[in-house]
Each structure stands twice: as structure tokens, then as C-alpha cells.
Design a protein around this motif. Structure first.
Motif, short mmCIF file in Angstrom:
data_model
loop_
_atom_site.label_atom_id
_atom_site.label_comp_id
_atom_site.label_asym_id
_atom_site.label_seq_id
_atom_site.Cartn_x
_atom_site.Cartn_y
_atom_site.Cartn_z
N ILE A 7 0.84 -1.20 0.00
CA ILE A 7 0.00 0.00 0.00
C ILE A 7 0.88 1.25 0.00
N ASN A 16 4.16 1.93 -5.22
CA ASN A 16 4.22 0.70 -4.42
C ASN A 16 4.85 -0.41 -5.28
N GLN A 165 -8.59 -5.99 4.10
CA GLN A 165 -7.58 -5.00 3.68
C GLN A 165 -8.06 -4.31 2.40
N GLU A 167 -7.69 -1.34 1.03
CA GLU A 167 -6.76 -0.57 0.19
C GLU A 167 -5.88 -1.50 -0.62
N ARG A 168 -5.42 -2.56 0.04
CA ARG A 168 -4.55 -3.52 -0.66
C ARG A 168 -5.31 -4.20 -1.78
N ASN A 171 -5.65 -1.88 -4.71
CA ASN A 171 -4.39 -1.87 -5.48
C ASN A 171 -4.29 -3.09 -6.37
#
Lengths: 197, 102
Positions: A7, A16, A165, A167-168, A171
Motif C-alpha cells: 500500500i 508501491n 484490507q 486498500e490492498r 491496489n
């Protein structure tokens, strides 16, 4: 042990790790398809046949439809990522689902194209043009299948990560999107080169 | 990643739709131009220019390259250099004037 920089961005790269990784992978894919495009150029230059006649056997309307289908799948893919950025998981599922459907549509149309060729006894072994045509479109098709597998995983079992998770997971969808857009990009060049030139 | 507010994303969505429309138009232009029967040079040039424009739209807006970090640009610049090499060096071999006798 946690995987780092999934992240957070690294100071030295500014991105990242996953994003840098996928761009480097796409760079290698440029070399792979680039090598085949060069092969096409060399084969055509050295050929005694007139390739602008040879590719008359290809189905331009069907391939145009496929181009529309694949570009649409790129839009739905980026919309699925945008939906996650707006924290709308339901919309993400919708758009990712549409992306996967469009991908299958592409493969189905491709199946009709290929089977029509085979019915007319047109195989990779028939002439050099068809050899490079089948090679390039089949390799691209394999990349489409790979994308379907990844996208289906992220639509189904992989989407559980949104709960733990988010946000992960967002991504991950961005990374999957970058790969998918590249597959679209290859087709954007493949279509005019093989079918129209 | 969390620097994108919902309002910003909505603006992005507008861009995505616009790019999609442009790509559709360019796809049909590509097919239409192929019926013009230009000389081989112009056929190739026009087809590749349109494909490059389409590809740039996908790369810049769908792949967010237009707002990406320098590192990615450098990786891609290197790729472009090698790609140009890959395209043109093999072609140069066929224009080699030296004739090899067996």
C-alpha cells in the motif's frame, strides 16, 4: 511477516512494489509481442505472395466487433477499480463481472473465426501469412485466458480481501487492470496490422 | 491511493467515458480508412498513427500513465528504446547490400 510496500509507496521508486512490478512485466510483454510484430514485418517483406490479398480471407466485421468488445471490457475494468475507490463494492462486482463477460465474448467470437478458417481448410500450415496470423492471435488469446482467470479470482474468492484490507485489494484490482489494458493495447495494434494492412 | 476523493474519481469516470467514445470512433475510422486503397506507404502510416493514438489513450487514461510517477516513465522509455531496436535492426538485415555466396 508482512509483504512490504503493498500500500505504501517506496521513497526511491515513488510507487508501491506491485505497480513497479507489473509495469516491468508489461515491458517484457512488449518485447514478446514486439518480437512477433518484427517477425511479421520480416516475413511480409521477404514473401513472394501479396499479403494484402492473402488477408482477404479474414473476417473484418467480426474482428471489428471483437475490438469493440475488448475496448468495452477495458472501460468496465477501469470502472471496477473506480468503484472500489468510491468504496462501492456492489458496483465493483458488477463492473468486474461485465469485464469477465466481455472477455468470454471475445473468446467466443475468436472461436467462430478460427473454426470458420478450419472448416475452409485454412490452417497455420497453409501459408506463411496464416502461420503468423494464428501464432499472434493465439498468443494474444492465451493472454486473454490468463486475464480471465485472474479477474475471475478477484471477482470471486479473492474479493474477500475487501473486508480485511480494502486498500490492498483496491491496489490489486488496479494492477490487474494494468495487465488487462495491455492485452487490449496489443489487440489495438494486432487488429489493423493483421486484418487491414 | 487514498489521495483520490470520491469527487475526483467521478471526474475520472467522465474521462473514462470520453476516452471510450473516442476509441469507438477511432476503431470505425480505422476500418473505414482501410477501404480507401491508399498506397502501401500511406496505408501503413495511417493505420499505425491511428493505432498509436488509440494506444496512447488507453495508456494515458485507463492505465493512468498521464499522472504516473517518474520511475514508471523511465521503465517505459527504456522499453521504447529497446522496442525501436527490436523493430528496426532485423529489417536492416534485409537491406544489407553484401551478397553472401555459398
Amino acid at each position: 511477516m508482512e509483504i512490504p510496500y503493498t500500500i505504501e509507496t517506496r521513497e526511491d521508486t515513488g510507487v508501491n512494489n506491485a505497480k513497479l512490478g507489473i509495469w516491468l512485466f508489461l515491458a517484457s510483454e512488449v518485447m514478446l509481442f514486439g518480437a512477433l510484430f518484427t517477425t511479421y514485418i520480416l516475413l511480409r517483406i521477404g514473401s513472394a505472395d501479396d499479403w494484402s490479398q492473402l488477408n482477404d480471407i479474414l473476417n473484418v466485421p467480426l474482428a471489428t466487433l471483437n475490438t469493440v468488445v475488448l475496448i468495452s471490457s477495458s472501460v468496465t475494468m477501469v470502472m471496477s477499480w473506480a468503484s472500489l475507490m468510491m468504496k462501492d463494492f456492489k458496483k465493483y462486482k458488477l463492473y468486474m463481472g461485465l469485464t469477465i463477460l466481455c472477455s468470454f465474448g471475445f473468446l467466443i467470437i475468436k472461436y467462430f473465426e478460427y473454426s470458420a478458417k478450419f472448416e475452409h481448410h485454412l490452417y497455420p500450415s497453409t501459408n506463411t501469412f496464416l502461420a503468423i496470423y494464428f501464432t499472434m492471435t493465439a498468443l494474444h488469446g492465451l493472454h486473454v485466458i490468463g486475464g480471465i482467470i485472474v479477474n475471475t479470482y478477484f471477482w470471486g474468492p479473492g474479493s474477500k480481501m475487501w473486508n480485511t484490507q480494502p486498500e490492498r485489494f483496491t491496489n490489486r484490482i488496479e494492477i490487474a487492470g494494468l495487465y488487462w489494458h495491455f492485452v487490449d493495447l496489443v489487440w489495438i495494434f494486432l487488429f489493423p496490422v493483421l486484418y487491414l494492412l | 491511493m487514498s489521495s483520490h476523493s470520491p469527487e475526483e474519481i467521478k471526474k475520472h469516470v467522465k474521462i473514462y467515458i470520453t476516452v471510450f467514445a473516442a476509441l469507438m470512433v477511432l476503431t470505425f475510422v480505422t476500418v473505414a480508412v482501410s477501404y480507401l486503397h491508399l498506397s502501401i506507404f500511406y496505408t501503413v502510416l495511417v493505420a499505425l498513427v491511428i493505432a498509436t493514438v488509440k494506444g496512447s489513450l488507453v495508456a494515458s487514461y485507463f492505465m493512468h500513465l498521464i499522472s504516473e510517477k517518474k520511475m514508471i516513465y523511465w521503465a517505459l522509455l527504456l522499453t521504447v528504446v529497446f522496442f525501436i531496436f527490436l523493430m528496426f535492426v532485423p529489417i536492416l538485415t534485409s537491406s544489407d547490400p553484401i551478397i553472401y555466396r555459398n
